[in-house]
Design a protein around this motif. Sequence first.
Motif, PDB file in Angstrom:
ATOM      1  N   LEU A  10     -78.702   1.633  10.318  1.00 23.36           N
ATOM      2  CA  LEU A  10     -78.677   3.078  10.490  1.00 23.36           C
ATOM      3  C   LEU A  10     -77.235   3.523  10.666  1.00 23.36           C
ATOM      4  O   LEU A  10     -76.373   2.733  11.067  1.00 23.36           O
ATOM      5  CB  LEU A  10     -79.490   3.506  11.725  1.00 23.36           C
ATOM      6  N   ALA A  11     -76.967   4.794  10.385  1.00 20.72           N
ATOM      7  CA  ALA A  11     -75.622   5.337  10.573  1.00 20.72           C
ATOM      8  C   ALA A  11     -75.456   5.728  12.040  1.00 20.72           C
ATOM      9  O   ALA A  11     -76.149   6.612  12.547  1.00 20.72           O
ATOM     10  CB  ALA A  11     -75.419   6.548   9.671  1.00 20.72           C
ATOM     11  N   PHE A  12     -74.549   5.042  12.733  1.00 16.53           N
ATOM     12  CA  PHE A  12     -74.327   5.305  14.157  1.00 16.53           C
ATOM     13  C   PHE A  12     -73.034   6.091  14.363  1.00 16.53           C
ATOM     14  O   PHE A  12     -72.121   6.056  13.536  1.00 16.53           O
ATOM     15  CB  PHE A  12     -74.235   3.992  14.937  1.00 16.53           C
ATOM     16  N   ASP A  13     -72.989   6.792  15.488  1.00 10.52           N
ATOM     17  CA  ASP A  13     -71.781   7.492  15.921  1.00 10.52           C
ATOM     18  C   ASP A  13     -70.667   6.453  16.139  1.00 10.52           C
ATOM     19  O   ASP A  13     -70.820   5.533  16.941  1.00 10.52           O
ATOM     20  CB  ASP A  13     -72.079   8.239  17.226  1.00 10.52           C
ATOM     21  N   GLN A  14     -69.585   6.576  15.423  1.00  9.30           N
ATOM     22  CA  GLN A  14     -68.494   5.595  15.502  1.00  9.30           C
ATOM     23  C   GLN A  14     -67.284   6.131  16.280  1.00  9.30           C
ATOM     24  O   GLN A  14     -66.169   5.644  16.105  1.00  9.30           O
ATOM     25  CB  GLN A  14     -68.054   5.188  14.083  1.00  9.30           C
ATOM     26  N   SER A  15     -67.511   7.110  17.143  1.00 12.27           N
ATOM     27  CA  SER A  15     -66.401   7.648  17.932  1.00 12.27           C
ATOM     28  C   SER A  15     -65.879   6.575  18.888  1.00 12.27           C
ATOM     29  O   SER A  15     -66.634   5.727  19.371  1.00 12.27           O
ATOM     30  CB  SER A  15     -66.851   8.882  18.721  1.00 12.27           C
ATOM     31  N   GLU A  16     -64.585   6.614  19.135  1.00 13.85           N
ATOM     32  CA  GLU A  16     -63.941   5.591  19.974  1.00 13.85           C
ATOM     33  C   GLU A  16     -64.500   5.624  21.397  1.00 13.85           C
ATOM     34  O   GLU A  16     -64.590   6.673  22.021  1.00 13.85           O
ATOM     35  CB  GLU A  16     -62.430   5.822  20.003  1.00 13.85           C
ATOM     36  N   GLN A  17     -64.897   4.453  21.894  1.00 14.86           N
ATOM     37  CA  GLN A  17     -65.393   4.317  23.262  1.00 14.86           C
ATOM     38  C   GLN A  17     -64.669   3.144  23.920  1.00 14.86           C
ATOM     39  O   GLN A  17     -64.298   2.176  23.262  1.00 14.86           O
ATOM     40  CB  GLN A  17     -66.905   4.043  23.252  1.00 14.86           C
ATOM     41  N   ASP A  18     -64.480   3.240  25.227  1.00 16.52           N
ATOM     42  CA  ASP A  18     -63.838   2.156  25.969  1.00 16.52           C
ATOM     43  C   ASP A  18     -64.724   0.907  25.910  1.00 16.52           C
ATOM     44  O   ASP A  18     -65.887   0.940  26.305  1.00 16.52           O
ATOM     45  CB  ASP A  18     -63.639   2.591  27.423  1.00 16.52           C
ATOM     46  N   GLN A  19     -64.179  -0.196  25.383  1.00 17.69           N
ATOM     47  CA  GLN A  19     -64.953  -1.417  25.227  1.00 17.69           C
ATOM     48  C   GLN A  19     -64.539  -2.509  26.221  1.00 17.69           C
ATOM     49  O   GLN A  19     -64.923  -3.670  26.059  1.00 17.69           O
ATOM     50  CB  GLN A  19     -64.819  -1.931  23.785  1.00 17.69           C
ATOM     51  N   ALA A  20     -63.775  -2.166  27.239  1.00 17.49           N
ATOM     52  CA  ALA A  20     -63.423  -3.142  28.270  1.00 17.49           C
ATOM     53  C   ALA A  20     -64.644  -3.427  29.146  1.00 17.49           C
ATOM     54  O   ALA A  20     -65.449  -2.528  29.421  1.00 17.49           O
ATOM     55  CB  ALA A  20     -62.278  -2.607  29.125  1.00 17.49           C
ATOM     56  N   LEU A  21     -64.800  -4.678  29.585  1.00 17.02           N
ATOM     57  CA  LEU A  21     -65.937  -5.041  30.431  1.00 17.02           C
ATOM     58  C   LEU A  21     -65.929  -4.218  31.713  1.00 17.02           C
ATOM     59  O   LEU A  21     -64.902  -4.079  32.362  1.00 17.02           O
ATOM     60  CB  LEU A  21     -65.893  -6.533  30.781  1.00 17.02           C
ATOM     61  N   ASN A  22     -67.111  -3.698  32.088  1.00 17.19           N
ATOM     62  CA  ASN A  22     -67.219  -2.937  33.336  1.00 17.19           C
ATOM     63  C   ASN A  22     -68.394  -3.464  34.160  1.00 17.19           C
ATOM     64  O   ASN A  22     -69.044  -4.455  33.792  1.00 17.19           O
ATOM     65  CB  ASN A  22     -67.355  -1.432  33.041  1.00 17.19           C
ATOM     66  N   ASP A  23     -68.678  -2.814  35.280  1.00 20.69           N
ATOM     67  CA  ASP A  23     -69.753  -3.281  36.164  1.00 20.69           C
ATOM     68  C   ASP A  23     -71.102  -3.301  35.450  1.00 20.69           C
ATOM     69  O   ASP A  23     -71.926  -4.204  35.666  1.00 20.69           O
ATOM     70  CB  ASP A  23     -69.840  -2.385  37.406  1.00 20.69           C
ATOM     71  N   ASP A  24     -71.352  -2.278  34.645  1.00 25.72           N
ATOM     72  CA  ASP A  24     -72.583  -2.201  33.857  1.00 25.72           C
ATOM     73  C   ASP A  24     -72.731  -3.445  32.994  1.00 25.72           C
ATOM     74  O   ASP A  24     -73.801  -4.058  32.926  1.00 25.72           O
ATOM     75  CB  ASP A  24     -72.510  -0.961  32.952  1.00 25.72           C
ATOM     76  N   ASP A  25     -71.642  -3.807  32.310  1.00 23.82           N
ATOM     77  CA  ASP A  25     -71.666  -4.965  31.417  1.00 23.82           C
ATOM     78  C   ASP A  25     -71.938  -6.247  32.190  1.00 23.82           C
ATOM     79  O   ASP A  25     -72.656  -7.132  31.721  1.00 23.82           O
ATOM     80  CB  ASP A  25     -70.334  -5.094  30.670  1.00 23.82           C
ATOM     81  N   TRP A  26     -71.372  -6.374  33.380  1.00 27.98           N
ATOM     82  CA  TRP A  26     -71.556  -7.586  34.173  1.00 27.98           C
ATOM     83  C   TRP A  26     -73.037  -7.834  34.470  1.00 27.98           C
ATOM     84  O   TRP A  26     -73.528  -8.951  34.370  1.00 27.98           O
ATOM     85  CB  TRP A  26     -70.755  -7.494  35.470  1.00 27.98           C
ATOM     86  N   SER A  27     -73.758  -6.790  34.845  1.00 22.10           N
ATOM     87  CA  SER A  27     -75.182  -6.977  35.168  1.00 22.10           C
ATOM     88  C   SER A  27     -75.961  -7.422  33.933  1.00 22.10           C
ATOM     89  O   SER A  27     -76.816  -8.313  34.007  1.00 22.10           O
ATOM     90  CB  SER A  27     -75.775  -5.692  35.746  1.00 22.10           C
ATOM     91  N   LEU A  28     -75.665  -6.814  32.773  1.00 19.25           N
ATOM     92  CA  LEU A  28     -76.377  -7.172  31.548  1.00 19.25           C
ATOM     93  C   LEU A  28     -76.039  -8.590  31.106  1.00 19.25           C
ATOM     94  O   LEU A  28     -76.919  -9.352  30.676  1.00 19.25           O
ATOM     95  CB  LEU A  28     -76.035  -6.178  30.436  1.00 19.25           C
ATOM     96  N   LEU A  29     -74.777  -8.957  31.191  1.00 19.89           N
ATOM     97  CA  LEU A  29     -74.350 -10.304  30.798  1.00 19.89           C
ATOM     98  C   LEU A  29     -74.931 -11.357  31.741  1.00 19.89           C
ATOM     99  O   LEU A  29     -75.359 -12.435  31.300  1.00 19.89           O
ATOM    100  CB  LEU A  29     -72.828 -10.395  30.782  1.00 19.89           C
ATOM    101  N   ALA A  30     -74.967 -11.060  33.035  1.00 19.00           N
ATOM    102  CA  ALA A  30     -75.564 -11.992  33.990  1.00 19.00           C
ATOM    103  C   ALA A  30     -77.049 -12.180  33.701  1.00 19.00           C
ATOM    104  O   ALA A  30     -77.583 -13.294  33.793  1.00 19.00           O
ATOM    105  CB  ALA A  30     -75.358 -11.481  35.414  1.00 19.00           C
ATOM    106  N   GLY A  31     -77.730 -11.082  33.353  1.00 21.28           N
ATOM    107  CA  GLY A  31     -79.147 -11.173  32.998  1.00 21.28           C
ATOM    108  C   GLY A  31     -79.387 -12.033  31.777  1.00 21.28           C
ATOM    109  O   GLY A  31     -80.418 -12.703  31.658  1.00 21.28           O
ATOM    110  N   PHE A  32     -78.443 -12.027  30.836  1.00 16.47           N
ATOM    111  CA  PHE A  32     -78.550 -12.892  29.656  1.00 16.47           C
ATOM    112  C   PHE A  32     -78.225 -14.341  30.022  1.00 16.47           C
ATOM    113  O   PHE A  32     -78.901 -15.277  29.581  1.00 16.47           O
ATOM    114  CB  PHE A  32     -77.613 -12.399  28.553  1.00 16.47           C
ATOM    115  N   ALA A  33     -77.196 -14.540  30.827  1.00 14.61           N
ATOM    116  CA  ALA A  33     -76.741 -15.899  31.156  1.00 14.61           C
ATOM    117  C   ALA A  33     -77.708 -16.632  32.078  1.00 14.61           C
ATOM    118  O   ALA A  33     -78.030 -17.808  31.847  1.00 14.61           O
ATOM    119  CB  ALA A  33     -75.354 -15.833  31.797  1.00 14.61           C
ATOM    120  N   TRP A  34     -78.186 -15.978  33.148  1.00 12.24           N
ATOM    121  CA  TRP A  34     -78.943 -16.672  34.184  1.00 12.24           C
ATOM    122  C   TRP A  34     -80.390 -16.202  34.305  1.00 12.24           C
ATOM    123  O   TRP A  34     -81.095 -16.630  35.215  1.00 12.24           O
ATOM    124  CB  TRP A  34     -78.218 -16.522  35.515  1.00 12.24           C
ATOM    125  N   ALA A  35     -80.841 -15.320  33.403  1.00  6.86           N
ATOM    126  CA  ALA A  35     -82.259 -14.930  33.370  1.00  6.86           C
ATOM    127  C   ALA A  35     -82.723 -15.025  31.909  1.00  6.86           C
ATOM    128  O   ALA A  35     -82.256 -15.900  31.185  1.00  6.86           O
ATOM    129  CB  ALA A  35     -82.439 -13.523  33.949  1.00  6.86           C
TER     130      ALA A  35
END
Length: 655
Positions: free
Chosen positions: A551-576
């Motif tokens: 699908l055609a997605f909005d390609q506007s520039e967004q901050d892609q540095a890891l943040n607290d939100d990302d940590w919870s999702l990554l932990a859920g993938f790694a250890w759950a």
Amino acid sequence: MLLADMTAAMQRAGIRRLCVIAGESDWAMQQAVVWRDELPGDWLILSDAEDFPQSVSPSALRTLLGREFQHGIFDARRGFHGESFAALAGTLRAGSWLLLLTPPWSCWATRPDRDSVRWADVAEPIATPHFIQHLQQLILADPQVKLLRQHHPAREPEPLNLPTWHCQAPKQQAQILQQLIAMPAGVAVITAARGRGKSALAGMLAQHNQHCLVSAPGKVSTQVLATFAGEYFHFMAPDAILAAEPFPQAQWLIVDEAAAIPAPLLFQLVQRFPRVLLTTTVQGYEGTGRGFMLRFCASLEQVRHFQLDEPLRWSARDPLEQWLSQALLFEDAADFKSEGEIAIFPAGPAQAYHSLEQGYRLLASAHYRTSPLDLRRMLDAPGMRFWLAGQSENIVGALWLVEEGGMDPQLADAVWAGLRRPRGNLVAQSMAAHAGFTEAATLRSQRMSRIAVQAAQRLSGIGKALVEAAYQQAQDCDFLSVSFGYTDALWQFWQRCGFKLVRIGSQREASSGCYAAMAIRAISPAGEQLQQRAEQRLKRDSQWLGDIIDLAFDQSEQDQALNDDDWSLLAGFAWAQRPYEASYAVLQRLVRTSPQPLLAAILVQKQALSDVAQQANLSGRKAVIQQLRQETAAALRQCDAERAVQWSQQLSSLQ
């Protein structure tokens, strides 16, 4: 009249009848044995009860479709499986009785129904009073139903003075076949109720033309067509046809049960052959195809419509089919001409059954897969809400909502981690398990399950008005939600209704050929906060989602540095057990911060999982995903060892 004489008269008239046997379990069983001893026949029995040997489970009836039987028994002493009851009736030929065994008449409506576990999202069976009372009223009102109630006198069917039946279906088939043979080019559509011979007619066309290609949602459903086509039966699945090189050549493409094939796929098929025959069932236990085919065919040129209405195995005056059509609301909604102001009002089975019945018919005409299971859910499942448009005798719009959410935090955390998936709560659970928002499962919401507006009334604002009424009356909830097959037109409608897009699935739905999209409309401050966070996360992830979603997605520039939100999702993938596809965007952010071998190969170099598995000597996709989890854990420890330990310990407590 003796039972044998009555049955012989039914045979001559080409009709079948229903006999209801209501009483204690042993008594009902004894009555059924008497019938089997007195009347010769196949006596197909549908039952899960241990006291019925040589019976077929209601859930396995599809293995019997396309066959014919003389007499049948449906055991509803413990529960009523609507689709199987209708399917059993469809296998019975003229001169047959269908025995319906039920609990005692006076307590049937209050007995827990075991079938309710299948459709009501409940852990234990519940009583289904509205549906059972509906059946009881129709049984009492129909003079052609034989009624045997324990401790009551038997009620015999009223005699019918019918002429000897001569089946007219072959004549109707032959007339349509000649028109198809003479058709120069274009698309032909045959609609028919079940048992009218449309698949047989399609097979006759293949036999005559000899240069036909047959397709269908599944080959198993083409047995009748194959029998009539004989040696000229050539089948290919829809996706196999489009993927074939060179492209298969045929004078005719025949698509059986076409309404069950995703519209985008069907449209591609229709464009590739000079002549196309589409057949579909317009009512029955499998769903309805009339509304779908009308909308689909409106986009095509040179369409010819044919209808088969003469039954093959029984007379058009058959009492059993007439009763069944009323009981399971098989007839689509009539097209009313709206006069006067169109009111928007709530409805429920206790207060406005007739209006709700019209609403169900309208939904059935618009949604192919609407079936007796949905009727039962509407009438008796907990947490159902309905809004209708029109007047009580003239319904032109219907909206069906389902209450969701309200999970306790511990269960919601387990759903977020991918460790639990309780029944129900479609959007609330997906928002937690896939989009990563635990609060979506704990907050209270209402999901728009289905919405339909009469064809003549579309584009007049009725759909939006139904949604707005539901919104105004849901102020005790945190948000409204909807899950739909993503198309630009549908998304524009939900946008106009005030919804914000919060998730798009990575797999196309089999039913629509579209990606599953989810949108919400906030009501409370907590719902507003969830909506803003989810909308922002989707916007941030869109830079990567184009890799796995076409699908055609909005390609506007967004901050892609890891943040607290990302940590919870990554932990859920790694250890759950959070899913890989749901973690794709956040893994893309991680691999650019802390490269790992397999993560880089798949996410940066864009190698296929199967190729990576082979190169790494892993046994398959599951083993690759497990290795990716381990690499994610290692990357998180490299980023912040102390934080990684905290997350690992926290998630291990959920296991």
